[in-house]
Design an enzyme around this catalytic site. Structure first.
Site, PDB file in Angstrom:
ATOM      1  N   LYS A 165       0.054   4.254  -0.233  1.00  0.00           N
ATOM      2  CA  LYS A 165      -0.619   5.396   0.403  1.00  0.00           C
ATOM      3  C   LYS A 165      -0.458   6.655  -0.456  1.00  0.00           C
ATOM      4  O   LYS A 165      -0.452   6.545  -1.685  1.00  0.00           O
ATOM      5  CB  LYS A 165      -0.111   5.576   1.843  1.00  0.00           C
ATOM      6  CG  LYS A 165      -0.235   4.270   2.656  1.00  0.00           C
ATOM      7  CD  LYS A 165      -0.055   4.422   4.142  1.00  0.00           C
ATOM      8  CE  LYS A 165      -0.219   3.081   4.829  1.00  0.00           C
ATOM      9  NZ  LYS A 165      -0.117   3.163   6.282  1.00  0.00           N
TER      10      LYS A 165
ATOM     11  N   GLU B 238      -6.836   4.761   8.000  1.00  0.00           N
ATOM     12  CA  GLU B 238      -6.582   6.170   7.678  1.00  0.00           C
ATOM     13  C   GLU B 238      -7.807   6.791   7.005  1.00  0.00           C
ATOM     14  O   GLU B 238      -8.072   7.994   7.150  1.00  0.00           O
ATOM     15  CB  GLU B 238      -5.322   6.288   6.799  1.00  0.00           C
ATOM     16  CG  GLU B 238      -4.072   5.982   7.627  1.00  0.00           C
ATOM     17  CD  GLU B 238      -2.917   5.365   6.868  1.00  0.00           C
ATOM     18  OE1 GLU B 238      -2.917   5.400   5.623  1.00  0.00           O
ATOM     19  OE2 GLU B 238      -2.007   4.833   7.526  1.00  0.00           O
TER      20      GLU B 238
ATOM     21  N   GLY C 292       2.821   2.019  10.896  1.00  0.00           N
ATOM     22  CA  GLY C 292       3.816   3.071  10.757  1.00  0.00           C
ATOM     23  C   GLY C 292       4.592   3.378  12.024  1.00  0.00           C
ATOM     24  O   GLY C 292       5.267   4.401  12.111  1.00  0.00           O
TER      25      GLY C 292
ATOM     26  N   HIS D  29      -9.638   1.266   5.151  1.00  0.00           N
ATOM     27  CA  HIS D  29      -8.344   1.426   5.824  1.00  0.00           C
ATOM     28  C   HIS D  29      -8.521   2.388   7.006  1.00  0.00           C
ATOM     29  O   HIS D  29      -9.289   3.351   6.914  1.00  0.00           O
ATOM     30  CB  HIS D  29      -7.295   1.955   4.835  1.00  0.00           C
ATOM     31  CG  HIS D  29      -5.905   1.880   5.379  1.00  0.00           C
ATOM     32  ND1 HIS D  29      -5.440   2.765   6.317  1.00  0.00           N
ATOM     33  CD2 HIS D  29      -4.896   1.008   5.144  1.00  0.00           C
ATOM     34  CE1 HIS D  29      -4.180   2.437   6.624  1.00  0.00           C
ATOM     35  NE2 HIS D  29      -3.830   1.376   5.927  1.00  0.00           N
TER      36      HIS D  29
ATOM     37  N   SER E 212       3.571  -2.396  10.366  1.00  0.00           N
ATOM     38  CA  SER E 212       5.023  -2.506  10.560  1.00  0.00           C
ATOM     39  C   SER E 212       5.586  -3.861  10.111  1.00  0.00           C
ATOM     40  O   SER E 212       6.495  -4.398  10.748  1.00  0.00           O
ATOM     41  CB  SER E 212       5.401  -2.202  12.012  1.00  0.00           C
ATOM     42  OG  SER E 212       5.055  -0.873  12.343  1.00  0.00           O
TER      43      SER E 212
ATOM     44  N   GLU F 120      -5.360  -4.785  10.663  1.00  0.00           N
ATOM     45  CA  GLU F 120      -4.315  -3.785  10.843  1.00  0.00           C
ATOM     46  C   GLU F 120      -4.560  -3.043  12.160  1.00  0.00           C
ATOM     47  O   GLU F 120      -5.287  -2.029  12.176  1.00  0.00           O
ATOM     48  CB  GLU F 120      -4.324  -2.790   9.680  1.00  0.00           C
ATOM     49  CG  GLU F 120      -3.994  -3.420   8.350  1.00  0.00           C
ATOM     50  CD  GLU F 120      -3.411  -2.391   7.376  1.00  0.00           C
ATOM     51  OE1 GLU F 120      -2.298  -2.659   6.882  1.00  0.00           O
ATOM     52  OE2 GLU F 120      -4.020  -1.355   7.147  1.00  0.00           O
TER      53      GLU F 120
ATOM     54  N   ASN G 179       0.867  -1.182   0.000  1.00  0.00           N
ATOM     55  CA  ASN G 179       0.000   0.000   0.000  1.00  0.00           C
ATOM     56  C   ASN G 179       0.904   1.231   0.000  1.00  0.00           C
ATOM     57  O   ASN G 179       1.520   1.544   1.007  1.00  0.00           O
ATOM     58  CB  ASN G 179      -0.886  -0.031   1.256  1.00  0.00           C
ATOM     59  CG  ASN G 179      -1.747   1.214   1.396  1.00  0.00           C
ATOM     60  OD1 ASN G 179      -1.788   2.055   0.494  1.00  0.00           O
ATOM     61  ND2 ASN G 179      -2.431   1.335   2.523  1.00  0.00           N
TER      62      ASN G 179
HETATM   63  P1  13P Z   1       3.120   0.160   7.720  1.00  0.00           P
HETATM   64  O1  13P Z   1       3.570  -1.127   7.080  1.00  0.00           O
HETATM   65  O2  13P Z   1       3.877   1.358   7.262  1.00  0.00           O
HETATM   66  O3  13P Z   1       3.020   0.021   9.196  1.00  0.00           O
HETATM   67  O4  13P Z   1       1.605   0.428   7.198  1.00  0.00           O
HETATM   68  C1  13P Z   1       0.688  -0.587   7.286  1.00  0.00           C
HETATM   69  C2  13P Z   1      -0.509  -0.188   6.524  1.00  0.00           C
HETATM   70  O5  13P Z   1      -1.257   0.693   6.916  1.00  0.00           O
HETATM   71  C3  13P Z   1      -0.764  -0.878   5.255  1.00  0.00           C
HETATM   72  O6  13P Z   1      -2.041  -0.620   4.767  1.00  0.00           O
END
Ligand code: 13P
Length: 257
Positions: free
Chosen positions: A14, A101, A177, A99, A217, A171, A12
């Site tokens: 983003k 976010e 992150g 997601h 992560s 997640e 992803n």
């Molecule tokens: P990270 O791998 O950067 O923690 O992000 C995970 C994520 O949100 C994937 O959709």
């Protein structure tokens, strides 16, 4: 991971990259993966304006392409939105939906996510339903309740075949992150819980087919541990998917366990 479910690893990207960066990353991945690949199913999810270019670069490669979101409405007067029908013209494979976010920064509700899942199925895109608890919810002991609510709302009314096709991605928000990935055993507990929900909704056979990914992560050092757990069928990778060498190492997780 079970032998009936093919592992799936999705990157992803983003909102991190400019057009030239997305094109460069896609080209590097295509080159790296072409020569060495005999691994899990894989895909990357660039931003909307980069989808077509990335899909064209990855044409003929084993790397599929997905969108990071979609609008549930049918084509029409919805300024600024991108619907499932428009995405399906790009011959994408997946759409990430719900997601954290999107839920956190754009106010998406469980009902919005449920509608988006139906819109994806309407055009033959495979929805990747993302769900997971916040740190506060975890510390309050309500992980299970949150997961049951999010997944329950999203899958209600879906037929067994749709439930077998759907991909889910656990997640935990506190792991995204942060570098603080979940303990494999804790993630496995949540994945087992979710497979139980799928089983109640669609029966044992369908539930055994559905892939449930872990995200938060993930990197080349920890991916093998997750994939070794019985109900973890792949990974949704954020930051580490922006580095082509690291992403390819993640795809080759079997060589690194
Ligand atoms: P990270 O791998 O950067 O923690 O992000 C995970 C994520 O949100 C994937 O959709």
């Amino acid at each position: 991971m079970s032998t009936v479910r093919r592992p799936l690893i999705i990157g992803n990207w983003k909102m991190n990259l400019g057009l030239n960066q997305s094109i460069g990353l896609a080209k590097e991945l295509k080159n790296l993966v072409a020569s060495i690949y005999a691994g899990p199913e894989t895909a990357v999810c660039p931003s909307f304006p980069h989808l077509l270019a990335v899909r064209q670069i990855l044409e003929g490669s084993v790397i599929g392409v997905g969108a990071q979101d979609l609008a549930p409405q049918k084509p029409g007067a919805y300024t600024g939105a991108v619907c499932a029908e428009q995405l399906s013209e790009l011959e994408l494979r997946f759409a990430l939906l719900g997601h954290s976010e999107r839920r956190q920064f754009f106010g998406e509700t469980d009902m919005d996510v449920a509608e988006k899942i139906r819109a994806a199925f309407r055009v033959g895109l495979v929805p990747v339903l993302c769900f997971g608890e916040t740190l506060e919810q975890r510390e309050a002991g309500s992980t299970e309740e949150v997961v049951v609510r999010q997944v329950g709302a999203a899958i209600e009314g879906l037929e067994s075949q749709a439930l077998a096709t759907l991909v889910l991605a656990y997640e935990p928000i506190w792991a995204i992150g942060t570098g603080h990935s979940a303990e494999v055993a804790d993630a496995q507990d949540v994945h087992r819980l979710v497979r139980g929900l799928l089983q109640e909704a669609a029966g044992e056979e369908s539930a055994q087919t559905t892939r449930i990914l872990y995200g938060g992560s993930v990197n080349s050092s920890n991916v093998g541990g997750y994939l070794a757990a019985e109900d973890i069928d792949g990974a949704l990778v954020g930051g580490a998917s922006l580095d082509p060498d690291e992403f390819v190492k993640i795809l080759c997780y079997q060589d690194h366990t």
